[in-house]
Motif scaffolding. Sequence first.
Motif, PDB file in Angstrom:
ATOM      1  N   SER A  65       2.316   5.319   0.536  1.00 38.29           N
ATOM      2  CA  SER A  65       3.773   5.430   0.613  1.00 38.29           C
ATOM      3  C   SER A  65       4.285   4.931   1.963  1.00 38.29           C
ATOM      4  O   SER A  65       5.482   4.953   2.212  1.00 38.29           O
ATOM      5  CB  SER A  65       4.195   6.886   0.386  1.00 38.29           C
ATOM      6  N   ALA A  66       3.389   4.477   2.831  1.00 38.92           N
ATOM      7  CA  ALA A  66       3.765   3.902   4.131  1.00 38.92           C
ATOM      8  C   ALA A  66       3.036   2.569   4.310  1.00 38.92           C
ATOM      9  O   ALA A  66       1.826   2.496   4.127  1.00 38.92           O
ATOM     10  CB  ALA A  66       3.407   4.863   5.267  1.00 38.92           C
ATOM     11  N   HIS A  67       3.774   1.539   4.668  1.00 40.46           N
ATOM     12  CA  HIS A  67       3.191   0.204   4.825  1.00 40.46           C
ATOM     13  C   HIS A  67       2.015   0.182   5.799  1.00 40.46           C
ATOM     14  O   HIS A  67       1.001  -0.451   5.533  1.00 40.46           O
ATOM     15  CB  HIS A  67       4.255  -0.799   5.291  1.00 40.46           C
ATOM     16  N   VAL A  68       2.154   0.869   6.942  1.00 39.51           N
ATOM     17  CA  VAL A  68       1.098   0.778   7.957  1.00 39.51           C
ATOM     18  C   VAL A  68      -0.238   1.304   7.455  1.00 39.51           C
ATOM     19  O   VAL A  68      -1.278   0.828   7.899  1.00 39.51           O
ATOM     20  CB  VAL A  68       1.469   1.486   9.283  1.00 39.51           C
ATOM     21  N   PHE A  69      -0.237   2.238   6.515  1.00 39.07           N
ATOM     22  CA  PHE A  69      -1.509   2.794   6.064  1.00 39.07           C
ATOM     23  C   PHE A  69      -2.240   1.840   5.126  1.00 39.07           C
ATOM     24  O   PHE A  69      -3.455   1.704   5.207  1.00 39.07           O
ATOM     25  CB  PHE A  69      -1.318   4.186   5.467  1.00 39.07           C
ATOM     26  N   TYR A  70      -1.535   1.125   4.246  1.00 39.98           N
ATOM     27  CA  TYR A  70      -2.263   0.119   3.471  1.00 39.98           C
ATOM     28  C   TYR A  70      -2.627  -1.074   4.350  1.00 39.98           C
ATOM     29  O   TYR A  70      -3.665  -1.697   4.150  1.00 39.98           O
ATOM     30  CB  TYR A  70      -1.562  -0.275   2.163  1.00 39.98           C
ATOM     31  N   MET A  71      -1.806  -1.376   5.369  1.00 40.17           N
ATOM     32  CA  MET A  71      -2.178  -2.424   6.322  1.00 40.17           C
ATOM     33  C   MET A  71      -3.463  -2.041   7.064  1.00 40.17           C
ATOM     34  O   MET A  71      -4.347  -2.878   7.243  1.00 40.17           O
ATOM     35  CB  MET A  71      -1.060  -2.675   7.337  1.00 40.17           C
ATOM     36  N   ASP A  72      -3.548  -0.775   7.492  1.00 43.74           N
ATOM     37  CA  ASP A  72      -4.766  -0.312   8.175  1.00 43.74           C
ATOM     38  C   ASP A  72      -5.985  -0.558   7.294  1.00 43.74           C
ATOM     39  O   ASP A  72      -7.018  -1.029   7.765  1.00 43.74           O
ATOM     40  CB  ASP A  72      -4.675   1.186   8.503  1.00 43.74           C
ATOM     41  N   GLY A  73      -5.884  -0.247   6.003  1.00 53.90           N
ATOM     42  CA  GLY A  73      -7.006  -0.452   5.087  1.00 53.90           C
ATOM     43  C   GLY A  73      -7.384  -1.916   4.958  1.00 53.90           C
ATOM     44  O   GLY A  73      -8.579  -2.261   4.962  1.00 53.90           O
ATOM     45  N   MET A  74      -6.395  -2.811   4.857  1.00 52.80           N
ATOM     46  CA  MET A  74      -6.697  -4.238   4.752  1.00 52.80           C
ATOM     47  C   MET A  74      -7.346  -4.756   6.036  1.00 52.80           C
ATOM     48  O   MET A  74      -8.282  -5.558   5.977  1.00 52.80           O
ATOM     49  CB  MET A  74      -5.434  -5.031   4.412  1.00 52.80           C
TER      50      MET A  74
END
Length: 183
Positions: A65-74
């Motif tokens: 639900s937050a962009h930075v957290f899926y960015m962290d995963g990528m």
Amino acid sequence: MHFRDTISGPALASASLDPVSGLPFNVEPANVAISSYNTPAWSAAFISYAMNSAGVSRSDFRPSSAHVFYMDGMIENYLADPDSAAFRPHHVEEYAPRPGDLLCYDRSASPLPNWEARMAERGRSRPSHCDIVVRAAGGTIDLIGGNVMDVVLRRRIPVDAQGIVLPPPLERPPFFVVFENRR
């Protein structure tokens, strides 16, 4: 079929002018079920839904639900295995986005200069936003993002002759990473 093709979608006619670039963009009405969640923001949920609908595995893209957290995963996936990661982070000034890629900007008071700077604060919240690149041609790219002006919005922004995204006006948030979709 590659999920890059599924994510990018069809081209549409112009409807208005983008408040950032002054170039034409399209407004696609938000799904009523999604738009009712505009407080809190639902833009990362929109990207997560689009990735899931395109068949991107949860190991390649961790919905959030937050962009930075899926960015962290990528970013973590890329650093762990640069040759086979589904998404590769690039400096905005060094890579020409293509359909299926993600273009992200930082909405904080102290914007990140690039994706490597995000690693110092991995796991912490930061106001940000990503859009999906759906077209790249003719000196512009088209992006689709959720919860932009409270709708799913298609915007057109300028690029240089090599397809590199031009910096936004100083009063707008700066782009800090392009995630190349490698599938």
